[in-house]
Design a protein around this motif. Structure first.
Motif, PDB file in Angstrom:
ATOM      1  N   CYS A  48       0.826  -1.196   0.000  1.00  0.00           N
ATOM      2  CA  CYS A  48       0.000   0.000   0.000  1.00  0.00           C
ATOM      3  C   CYS A  48       0.863   1.250   0.000  1.00  0.00           C
ATOM      4  O   CYS A  48       0.579   2.219  -0.703  1.00  0.00           O
ATOM      5  CB  CYS A  48      -0.921   0.025   1.214  1.00  0.00           C
ATOM      6  SG  CYS A  48      -2.314  -1.063   1.032  1.00  0.00           S
ATOM      7  N   THR A  52       0.817   3.890  -3.036  1.00  0.00           N
ATOM      8  CA  THR A  52       0.426   5.262  -2.760  1.00  0.00           C
ATOM      9  C   THR A  52       1.558   6.227  -3.113  1.00  0.00           C
ATOM     10  O   THR A  52       1.326   7.263  -3.726  1.00  0.00           O
ATOM     11  CB  THR A  52       0.030   5.418  -1.282  1.00  0.00           C
ATOM     12  OG1 THR A  52      -0.804   4.331  -0.920  1.00  0.00           O
ATOM     13  CG2 THR A  52      -0.708   6.708  -1.060  1.00  0.00           C
ATOM     14  N   LEU A  82      -8.367   8.620  -0.217  1.00  0.00           N
ATOM     15  CA  LEU A  82      -7.658   7.334  -0.248  1.00  0.00           C
ATOM     16  C   LEU A  82      -7.892   6.538   1.019  1.00  0.00           C
ATOM     17  O   LEU A  82      -8.108   5.328   0.979  1.00  0.00           O
ATOM     18  CB  LEU A  82      -6.163   7.562  -0.446  1.00  0.00           C
ATOM     19  CG  LEU A  82      -5.716   7.899  -1.860  1.00  0.00           C
ATOM     20  CD1 LEU A  82      -4.236   8.200  -1.868  1.00  0.00           C
ATOM     21  CD2 LEU A  82      -6.026   6.756  -2.801  1.00  0.00           C
ATOM     22  N   ILE A  92      -1.490   3.938   3.683  1.00  0.00           N
ATOM     23  CA  ILE A  92      -1.954   4.822   2.625  1.00  0.00           C
ATOM     24  C   ILE A  92      -1.963   6.253   3.154  1.00  0.00           C
ATOM     25  O   ILE A  92      -1.405   7.169   2.564  1.00  0.00           O
ATOM     26  CB  ILE A  92      -3.379   4.419   2.192  1.00  0.00           C
ATOM     27  CG1 ILE A  92      -3.416   2.944   1.803  1.00  0.00           C
ATOM     28  CG2 ILE A  92      -3.877   5.296   1.084  1.00  0.00           C
ATOM     29  CD1 ILE A  92      -4.802   2.364   1.772  1.00  0.00           C
TER      30      ILE A  92
END
Lengths: 457, 385
Positions: A48, A52, A82, A92
């Motif tokens: 993640c 991101t 997000l 994130i």
């Protein structure tokens, strides 16, 4: 045989990075990523964070308004959007927060910290007062790339402000919005494009702002590099943490922890490793790693996950003992150190980790065994949890089979995927920024995010 | 820090290194306990000496296969078998019952067959079994030598029946009555670990008294004994939640009391029970829940155990290999074949010892006592006999 059966492949992180490389388009890519997160085809902290960070890099370099006033609301809106996709996957959010920290730092370097503060306050006020002042707010917050006029409060230096040329329109507008504020109306030093179409007199700042994008992009690239080297930097701590003839206990063998132990075994293979096999969700992975086999259908872990190492722990001379969760208590008294892999670390030293880790951590704590959590900087969250239930993710039941009708119908069998370990249980954090004692964690995290104070989740 | 670390791997030949520390300890334990089990699959009649009673042979095999599990079940089954043994006993021509029956010439054969059925040393015989055997031997020695063999046998059988009733059936009822007090009339959430027959009785008794409560059964993934309890409770229409050990922290959030069974209660107030009990007690204690242990007096031992591993019984390590529930993947878990991998061990222990400080009270048929007072209770009980 089994590999044919599991060949259905959802687009994961690799696919997404490839997409960013070849067919990036701001809105579409953002939506794709959000969908991938929701579908959980990109999951776990490290993937993640990677996804991101790469997305942020692209978005920032394609962002129209690369000024402080443009980027701050953009980042804040991104954060909301997000993290709404996967609120518990805090990596994130952390990445966007890092971007925000980068913007803060760079604007400070360029002498624009007032602008940053103003933009932050404005965006936050925006969110609070949206109903009152902007009834025709665009539906998707991220689409609103043009910020409203930032308001500077009275304590900001007057000299800086006085040097700025103020258009009458924007003065009135900001005074109108400020309403009760008794301050001298301050204006956006840079034009937002709507309210102040003329930007004469702002040349030096505009030039500074122009530098902003390139420096921020450089910083994001540094961040990605930091992510790539994360495991390696953590591993550098291994030789100083694991010594000869020690008995080490770990909860499962997640990839980062496994690499850490492999590294320790290079210098000194003369230790004993007791592996708690872990909850049923990670058990197969643990067994597979112990046997140095490629776990079947195991895309859950990082894209960086090396499936099988060339030389296993055992071949390096480490004695490995696999025990079940129930035997933790039997073995703990003979253990020197306990290592756990953290999913997330909060400011106060609380740890979110695979379910069952808290059993080991608490028992080790009562037995006065040092508990060391392994976590990359992207897993350190500038947040504190008020309600631990918020952070615990639940999965479908694994302890009762569906063919056991009676049990399925009458007995509830929850399956938590993560555990929240109270602050104070984990004594040390092995991060890519070095070994942090729990006490210095908060300072380090705030510094990492260039934040003045921690946020409450 | 160079960009690429060239890792120099120190060669350590797997065999030449002398095991030390915990590995040596585990291997010793393994050789000690698995010597007897080397021919585990073929454990049966041929392992018995020729005067071992058929019912004892059957019981031995049942214990060996894990069909009869748990200290209470094993002890009661053993007593029932010994009752048959005594019933069928005939004194050899030149002997007397008192001199022949209890000695190494007869009864001890039966016992040693039973002990060899499970990989444990004589010292590790569950106190419930040890205590019962000791009691039986005393009973035999107390027989009036003038009684005829038939009358003596009749007397012993009556005594065994009385013993089972007094030490198990009646004791369990008393304990259930005392322990159900910890369950409120409404809203209690009881946590229990694995399956204990006495805890099950407590729960059923509470249900009988029309209490509404919820039970959280925490189970050991390897033995899965808790499933039995869940089935019983579901049949009785008691609300049940079933989890494995890893979810303890999660389920304990809303628990109100922790009820545990025991294999034995040791002299220092610690409790020996199925592996994982200590973990459950520790986590419950952390949540400030009362940790209640239910155990019949016959399980009280005068020994202490300060080592969790040395005095433990090894379970079948292959039980750690998970059976694959997903029918699409017929192959067993990754751990299969660990024996062939050098420097690798899979260990599953049967019991653990819950330290006295984690236990709030121990309930036996004489009432509820704090764990530090166990020697006192044992002494009083011994005096009464």
């Amino acid at each position: 045989m089994t590999s044919q059966l599991v060949s259905i492949h959802t687009p994961g992180l690799k696919w997404f990075l490839n997409h960013l490389e070849n067919e990036f388009e701001s809105q579409a890519s953002l939506q794709l990523y959000i969908n991938a997160l929701k579908r959980r085809s990109v999951r776990n902290p490290t993937p993640c964070a990677f996804g991101t960070a790469h997305l942020l890099l692209r978005l920032v370099s394609h962002h129209k308004d690369a000024t402080v006033q443009g980027l701050v609301p953009f980042a804040l809106n991104l954060e909301t959007e997000l993290s709404a996709a996967r609120p518990r996957e805090m990596a994130i959010r952390n990445m966007v927060r890092r971007l925000l920290g980068v913007i803060r730092e760079e604007s400070q370097n360029l002498g624009l910290e007032d602008l940053f503060e103003a933009a932050m306050r404005d965006t936050e006020e925006d969110e609070d007062d949206d109903d009152v002042f902007t009834p025709n707010k665009p539906p998707t917050p991220v689409a609103r790339t043009l910020p409203r006029i930032p308001l500077l409060s009275s304590h900001t230096s007057f000299h800086v402000q006085s040097a700025q040329v103020t258009s009458l329109f924007s003065s009135l507008a900001s005074a109108g919005i400020a309403g009760t504020r008794p301050t001298t109306p301050k204006v956006s030093p840079l034009p937002s494009g709507i309210h102040t179409p003329d930007n004469n007199g702002q040349i030096s700042q505009a030039q500074d702002q122009r530098k902003l994008r390139s420096t921020i992009i450089e910083d994001i690239q540094d961040l990605i590099e930091e992510l790539e080297n994360c495991d390696k930097n953590i591993n550098d701590l291994a030789p100083s943490l694991i010594h000869r003839h020690e008995v080490i206990m770990t909860y499962g063998l997640p990839s980062t922890l496994h690499k850490f132990l492999l590294r320790a075994a290079v210098k000194n293979p003369d230790f004993t490793l007791i592996v708690v096999e872990g909850n049923p969700n990670i058990m197969h992975h643990t067994h597979g790693t112990v046997m140095n086999k490629i776990p079947i259908g195991d895309e859950s872990d990082d894209a960086t996950q090396s499936a099988a190492t060339k030389k296993s722990l055992q071949e390096r001379g480490v004695q490995v003992v696999v025990i079940s969760d129930a035997d933790i208590f039997n073995f703990i008294s003979r253990v020197n150190k306990v290592f756990i892999q953290a999913n997330y670390v909060l400011c106060n030293g609380a740890v979110v980790a695979a379910a069952g880790t808290s059993n080991l951590a608490y028992v080790a704590q009562t037995m006065k065994k040092p508990v060391i959590a392994i976590a990359g900087t992207h897993q350190l969250c500038p947040a504190v949890a008020l309600n631990k239930e918020d952070l615990i993710e639940m999965g479908p039941s694994v302890t009762v089979r569906f063919n056991e009708g009676e049990l399925v119908d009458h007995a509830d069998s929850p399956n938590p995927l993560t555990d929240y370990i109270d602050p104070g249980t984990v004594a040390y954090f092995a991060t890519n920024n070095g070994l942090l004692p729990a006490a210095s964690l908060q300072g380090n995290i705030l510094q990492l995010y260039h934040m003045p104070e921690a946020d409450l989740v | 820090m160079p960009a690429k670390v060239v890792e120099k791997i120190v060669e350590v030949p797997a065999e030449s290194k002398k095991d030390q520390g915990i590995i040596a300890l585990l291997k010793e334990l393994e050789s000690e306990q698995f010597e007897k089990r080397k021919n585990k699959d073929s454990f049966g009649v041929e392992d018995a000496q020729n005067d071992v009673h058929p019912s004892i042979v059957t019981l031995g095999i049942q214990m060996n296969k894990g069909i009869i599990r748990g200290a209470t079940a094993r002890t009661m089954a053993m007593l029932a078998c010994l009752r048959r043994v005594i019933d069928d006993y005939e004194t050899p021509r030149d002997q007397t019952l008192i001199r022949h029956l209890p000695t190494s010439r007869y009864l001890s054969h039966q016992i040693s067959f039973l002990t060899s059925a499970r990989p444990m040393t004589g010292a590790m015989l569950p106190p419930a079994m040890g205590n019962s055997i000791r009691w039986l031997k005393t009973e035999i020695s107390r027989i009036n030598p003038d009684l005829s063999d038939d009358l003596a046998k009749r007397h012993l059988i009556d005594r065994i029946d009385a013993f089972i009733h007094e030490k198990f059936t009646a004791a369990d009822a008393v304990i259930a009555d005392i322990a159900q007090d910890y369950i409120d009339v409404e809203g209690s959430v009881v946590v229990t670990y694995s399956k204990s027959s006495i805890v099950q009785q407590v729960l059923l008794r509470a249900k009988e008294l029309r209490k509404t409560f919820r039970v959280i059964v925490v189970d050991n993934r390897v033995t899965l004994e808790g499933r039995n309890l869940v089935h019983t409770l579901v049949e009785e229409d008691i609300e049940v939640e079933y989890v494995h050990t890893y979810a303890l922290d999660h389920v304990l959030q809303d628990a109100t009391v922790c009820l545990l069974g025991a294999q034995s209660v040791l002299a220092d107030g610690s409790v020996c029970a199925r592996a994982g009990t200590a973990l459950t007690a520790a986590m419950a204690k952390r949540m400030n829940l009362p940790v209640i242990v239910c155990a019949e007096m016959v399980k009280f031992s005068d020994r202490v155990n300060i080592d969790q591993i040395v005095m433990n019984e090894l379970g079948d390590p292959d039980a750690l290999i998970p059976e694959n529930w997903d029918t699409r993947f017929p192959e067993p878990g990754h751990l299969k074949g660990w024996q062939e991998q050098p420097n690798t061990m899979a260990v599953s222990l049967m019991y653990d010892v819950t330290p006295a400080e984690l236990i709030s009270s121990i309930i036996c048929e004489h009432g509820s006592t704090c764990p530090t007072d166990v020697p006192g209770v044992t002494a009083i009980a011994a005096k009464r006999e």
